[in-house]
Scaffold this motif. Structure first.
Motif, PDB file in Angstrom:
ATOM      1  N   GLU A 107       6.473  18.045  -4.448  1.00  0.00           N
ATOM      2  CA  GLU A 107       7.377  17.149  -4.859  1.00  0.00           C
ATOM      3  C   GLU A 107       7.382  15.741  -3.978  1.00  0.00           C
ATOM      4  O   GLU A 107       7.430  14.505  -4.440  1.00  0.00           O
ATOM      5  CB  GLU A 107       9.004  17.595  -4.860  1.00  0.00           C
ATOM      6  CG  GLU A 107       9.821  16.598  -5.043  1.00  0.00           C
ATOM      7  CD  GLU A 107      11.454  16.931  -4.908  1.00  0.00           C
ATOM      8  OE1 GLU A 107      12.504  16.240  -5.022  1.00  0.00           O
ATOM      9  OE2 GLU A 107      11.524  18.253  -4.871  1.00  0.00           O
ATOM     10  N   LEU A 108       7.170  16.115  -2.461  1.00  0.00           N
ATOM     11  CA  LEU A 108       6.928  14.956  -1.591  1.00  0.00           C
ATOM     12  C   LEU A 108       5.731  14.300  -1.817  1.00  0.00           C
ATOM     13  O   LEU A 108       5.611  12.996  -1.658  1.00  0.00           O
ATOM     14  CB  LEU A 108       6.907  15.611  -0.281  1.00  0.00           C
ATOM     15  CG  LEU A 108       8.604  16.152   0.237  1.00  0.00           C
ATOM     16  CD1 LEU A 108       8.430  16.682   1.527  1.00  0.00           C
ATOM     17  CD2 LEU A 108       9.621  15.048   0.001  1.00  0.00           C
ATOM     18  N   ILE A 109       4.706  14.838  -2.375  1.00  0.00           N
ATOM     19  CA  ILE A 109       3.170  14.414  -2.637  1.00  0.00           C
ATOM     20  C   ILE A 109       3.417  13.279  -3.786  1.00  0.00           C
ATOM     21  O   ILE A 109       3.064  12.380  -3.819  1.00  0.00           O
ATOM     22  CB  ILE A 109       2.427  15.565  -2.639  1.00  0.00           C
ATOM     23  CG1 ILE A 109       2.062  16.072  -1.540  1.00  0.00           C
ATOM     24  CG2 ILE A 109       1.181  14.821  -3.456  1.00  0.00           C
ATOM     25  CD1 ILE A 109       1.187  17.419  -1.815  1.00  0.00           C
ATOM     26  N   GLU A 110       4.246  13.818  -4.626  1.00  0.00           N
ATOM     27  CA  GLU A 110       4.479  12.878  -5.876  1.00  0.00           C
ATOM     28  C   GLU A 110       5.266  11.590  -5.457  1.00  0.00           C
ATOM     29  O   GLU A 110       5.007  10.375  -6.000  1.00  0.00           O
ATOM     30  CB  GLU A 110       5.369  13.559  -6.813  1.00  0.00           C
ATOM     31  CG  GLU A 110       4.435  14.709  -7.556  1.00  0.00           C
ATOM     32  CD  GLU A 110       5.217  15.615  -8.423  1.00  0.00           C
ATOM     33  OE1 GLU A 110       6.485  15.427  -8.637  1.00  0.00           O
ATOM     34  OE2 GLU A 110       4.827  16.622  -8.876  1.00  0.00           O
ATOM     35  N   ASP A 112       5.046  10.446  -2.327  1.00  0.00           N
ATOM     36  CA  ASP A 112       4.313   9.733  -1.655  1.00  0.00           C
ATOM     37  C   ASP A 112       3.288   8.962  -2.464  1.00  0.00           C
ATOM     38  O   ASP A 112       2.940   7.747  -2.060  1.00  0.00           O
ATOM     39  CB  ASP A 112       3.288  10.821  -0.793  1.00  0.00           C
ATOM     40  CG  ASP A 112       4.136  11.387   0.401  1.00  0.00           C
ATOM     41  OD1 ASP A 112       5.300  10.823   0.499  1.00  0.00           O
ATOM     42  OD2 ASP A 112       3.463  12.308   0.979  1.00  0.00           O
ATOM     43  N   ALA A 113       3.000   9.256  -3.476  1.00  0.00           N
ATOM     44  CA  ALA A 113       1.972   8.563  -4.367  1.00  0.00           C
ATOM     45  C   ALA A 113       2.495   7.216  -4.992  1.00  0.00           C
ATOM     46  O   ALA A 113       1.907   6.252  -4.972  1.00  0.00           O
ATOM     47  CB  ALA A 113       1.434   9.306  -5.422  1.00  0.00           C
ATOM     48  N   ARG A 114       3.998   7.196  -5.116  1.00  0.00           N
ATOM     49  CA  ARG A 114       4.572   5.983  -5.712  1.00  0.00           C
ATOM     50  C   ARG A 114       5.216   5.169  -4.790  1.00  0.00           C
ATOM     51  O   ARG A 114       5.668   4.131  -5.067  1.00  0.00           O
ATOM     52  CB  ARG A 114       5.476   6.401  -6.741  1.00  0.00           C
ATOM     53  CG  ARG A 114       6.584   7.031  -6.478  1.00  0.00           C
ATOM     54  CD  ARG A 114       7.386   7.413  -7.741  1.00  0.00           C
ATOM     55  NE  ARG A 114       8.552   8.273  -7.637  1.00  0.00           N
ATOM     56  CZ  ARG A 114       8.450   9.503  -7.934  1.00  0.00           C
ATOM     57  NH1 ARG A 114       7.514  10.036  -8.428  1.00  0.00           N
ATOM     58  NH2 ARG A 114       9.690  10.195  -7.829  1.00  0.00           N
ATOM     59  N   GLU A 165      -3.489  12.902   3.794  1.00  0.00           N
ATOM     60  CA  GLU A 165      -4.601  12.233   3.271  1.00  0.00           C
ATOM     61  C   GLU A 165      -4.313  10.846   2.839  1.00  0.00           C
ATOM     62  O   GLU A 165      -5.150   9.872   3.020  1.00  0.00           O
ATOM     63  CB  GLU A 165      -5.412  12.708   2.109  1.00  0.00           C
ATOM     64  CG  GLU A 165      -6.134  14.156   2.746  1.00  0.00           C
ATOM     65  CD  GLU A 165      -6.363  14.921   1.113  1.00  0.00           C
ATOM     66  OE1 GLU A 165      -6.406  14.317   0.005  1.00  0.00           O
ATOM     67  OE2 GLU A 165      -6.964  16.125   1.357  1.00  0.00           O
ATOM     68  N   ILE A 166      -2.895  10.683   2.665  1.00  0.00           N
ATOM     69  CA  ILE A 166      -2.348   9.329   2.200  1.00  0.00           C
ATOM     70  C   ILE A 166      -2.226   8.246   3.407  1.00  0.00           C
ATOM     71  O   ILE A 166      -2.200   7.069   3.219  1.00  0.00           O
ATOM     72  CB  ILE A 166      -0.901   9.376   1.643  1.00  0.00           C
ATOM     73  CG1 ILE A 166      -0.583   8.533   0.958  1.00  0.00           C
ATOM     74  CG2 ILE A 166       0.108   9.667   2.894  1.00  0.00           C
ATOM     75  CD1 ILE A 166       0.953   8.516   0.011  1.00  0.00           C
ATOM     76  N   LEU A 167      -2.579   8.728   4.658  1.00  0.00           N
ATOM     77  CA  LEU A 167      -2.538   7.911   5.856  1.00  0.00           C
ATOM     78  C   LEU A 167      -3.756   7.059   5.708  1.00  0.00           C
ATOM     79  O   LEU A 167      -3.677   6.068   6.525  1.00  0.00           O
ATOM     80  CB  LEU A 167      -2.328   8.796   7.114  1.00  0.00           C
ATOM     81  CG  LEU A 167      -1.117   9.442   7.186  1.00  0.00           C
ATOM     82  CD1 LEU A 167      -0.909  10.559   8.656  1.00  0.00           C
ATOM     83  CD2 LEU A 167       0.139   8.537   7.596  1.00  0.00           C
ATOM     84  N   GLU A 234      13.852   2.340  -2.572  1.00  0.00           N
ATOM     85  CA  GLU A 234      14.405   2.944  -3.661  1.00  0.00           C
ATOM     86  C   GLU A 234      15.334   4.225  -3.041  1.00  0.00           C
ATOM     87  O   GLU A 234      15.995   4.928  -3.958  1.00  0.00           O
ATOM     88  CB  GLU A 234      13.252   3.674  -4.364  1.00  0.00           C
ATOM     89  CG  GLU A 234      12.286   2.494  -4.944  1.00  0.00           C
ATOM     90  CD  GLU A 234      13.080   1.456  -5.847  1.00  0.00           C
ATOM     91  OE1 GLU A 234      13.881   1.856  -6.649  1.00  0.00           O
ATOM     92  OE2 GLU A 234      12.572   0.210  -5.750  1.00  0.00           O
ATOM     93  N   ARG A 235      14.909   4.648  -1.855  1.00  0.00           N
ATOM     94  CA  ARG A 235      15.364   6.013  -1.672  1.00  0.00           C
ATOM     95  C   ARG A 235      15.664   6.270   0.018  1.00  0.00           C
ATOM     96  O   ARG A 235      14.625   5.983   0.617  1.00  0.00           O
ATOM     97  CB  ARG A 235      14.507   7.036  -2.304  1.00  0.00           C
ATOM     98  CG  ARG A 235      14.956   8.818  -2.046  1.00  0.00           C
ATOM     99  CD  ARG A 235      13.741   9.281  -2.386  1.00  0.00           C
ATOM    100  NE  ARG A 235      14.226  10.818  -2.473  1.00  0.00           N
ATOM    101  CZ  ARG A 235      13.195  11.853  -2.547  1.00  0.00           C
ATOM    102  NH1 ARG A 235      11.739  11.823  -2.628  1.00  0.00           N
ATOM    103  NH2 ARG A 235      13.682  13.166  -2.806  1.00  0.00           N
TER     104      ARG A 235
END
Length: 293
Positions: A107-110, A112-114, A165-167, A234-235
């Motif tokens: 859920e956190l990855i999702e 992170d993606a946006r 990996e998002i870093l 957003e959050r």
């Protein structure tokens, strides 16, 4: 509980109480006593009282049953929308993690993606996106033990490492602020913490990562009551022992953005931040050596 956490929890309780008050109004409009309503729904009488007084959060089926029994089916959708907003604001860990730790990481990855801009403050732990696998394992083991969760720790650790990996994505920006205490709390074996601190130094040199450390000698303008994450505008996500607070109202996001700015303003960055980390590494290594030297 810190004042800001108290305020967030109070907002959730107020929303639960308001929902209960509306349910009471529908029962009264139908000229039903609490006992009569409970009997019609095959509930214990205490359940009606708990729902109406905000001591228990209703389920979707509770809302549907209540509106059918009181002849107010037209109110069901509005009440369900209120309930779902409440559930987003305050979600107990036992419910979030009932399928294990890995789904939460997904859920956190999702999210992170946006998200483009991540702002995170942590007073006691290393942020998840900056954790080594070994440090993450220690944190997950604590959650499994404390909350008596299904043990999917290997999958959870792998998912957390994949999140990092998002870093390395140039379209994302990260601003982390940690207290020096978060570097020093003994939440894992010393060799794991040494590796974690070394990793922090590496992450601090990524071009899209800004890492601030608030040293012990710093004069605070805002008290470091608890950790929180801000996702764009957003959050705001806050983790407590029992639940996750997920705040999405603009005034709440603005409040936390202001608190983050004040904490970030007194943090050390670059070489100064790495000097605090290296000092901690030196102290930890000294404490761990057999002769104390």
């Amino acid at each position: 509980m810190p004042p800001s956490s108290t305020s967030d929890a109070s907002n959730v309780q107020e929303a639960r109480s308001a929902l209960g008050k509306r349910l009471r109004e529908l029962r009264a409009a139908a000229s039903l006593s609490g006992r009569q309503l409970a009997e019609s729904l095959s509930w214990p009488p205490s359940k009606v009282s708990k729902l109406e007084n905000g001591r228990q959060t209703p389920t979707d089926d509770d809302i549907r049953g209540w509106t059918e029994a009181t002849g107010s089916q037209a109110e069901a959708q509005a009440l369900l929308a209120t309930l779902h907003t409440l559930e987003v604001q305050h979600a107990e860990w036992q419910r979030i993690l009932r399928a294990g730790l890995k789904p939460r990481q997904q859920e956190l990855i999702e999210w992170d993606a946006r998200t483009r801009l991540f702002r995170a403050f942590e007073a006691t732990v290393i942020p998840g996106l900056l954790q080594t696998a070994e440090y993450a394992r220690a944190r997950f083991a604590e959650s499994i033990r404390r909350l008596k969760l299904p043990n999917d720790i290997n999958d959870a650790v792998a998912a957390r490492v994949r999140r990092q990996e998002i870093l390395y994505r140039p379209d994302k920006r990260f601003h982390f602020v940690l207290t020096e205490a978060a570097l020093r709390f003994r939440l894992c074996p010393f060799e794991v913490m040494l590796g974690q601190l070394d990793r922090l130094i590496s992450f601090s040199q990524l071009p899209n990562v800004r890492l601030g450390i608030i040293g012990f000698e710093t004069q605070y303008a805002t008290s470091p009551w608890h950790g929180f994450w801000i996702y764009d505008t957003e959050r705001v996500l806050i983790e407590t022992f029992s639940a996750a607070l997920d705040l999405r109202q603009p005034p709440e996001i603005e409040l936390y953005a202001g608190a983050f700015d004040q904490l970030a303003a007194v943090a050390s960055y670059g070489r100064s931040a790495r000097a605090i980390i290296n000092r901690t590494i030196s102290d930890l290594a000294g404490d761990a050596s057999p002769d104390g030297s």
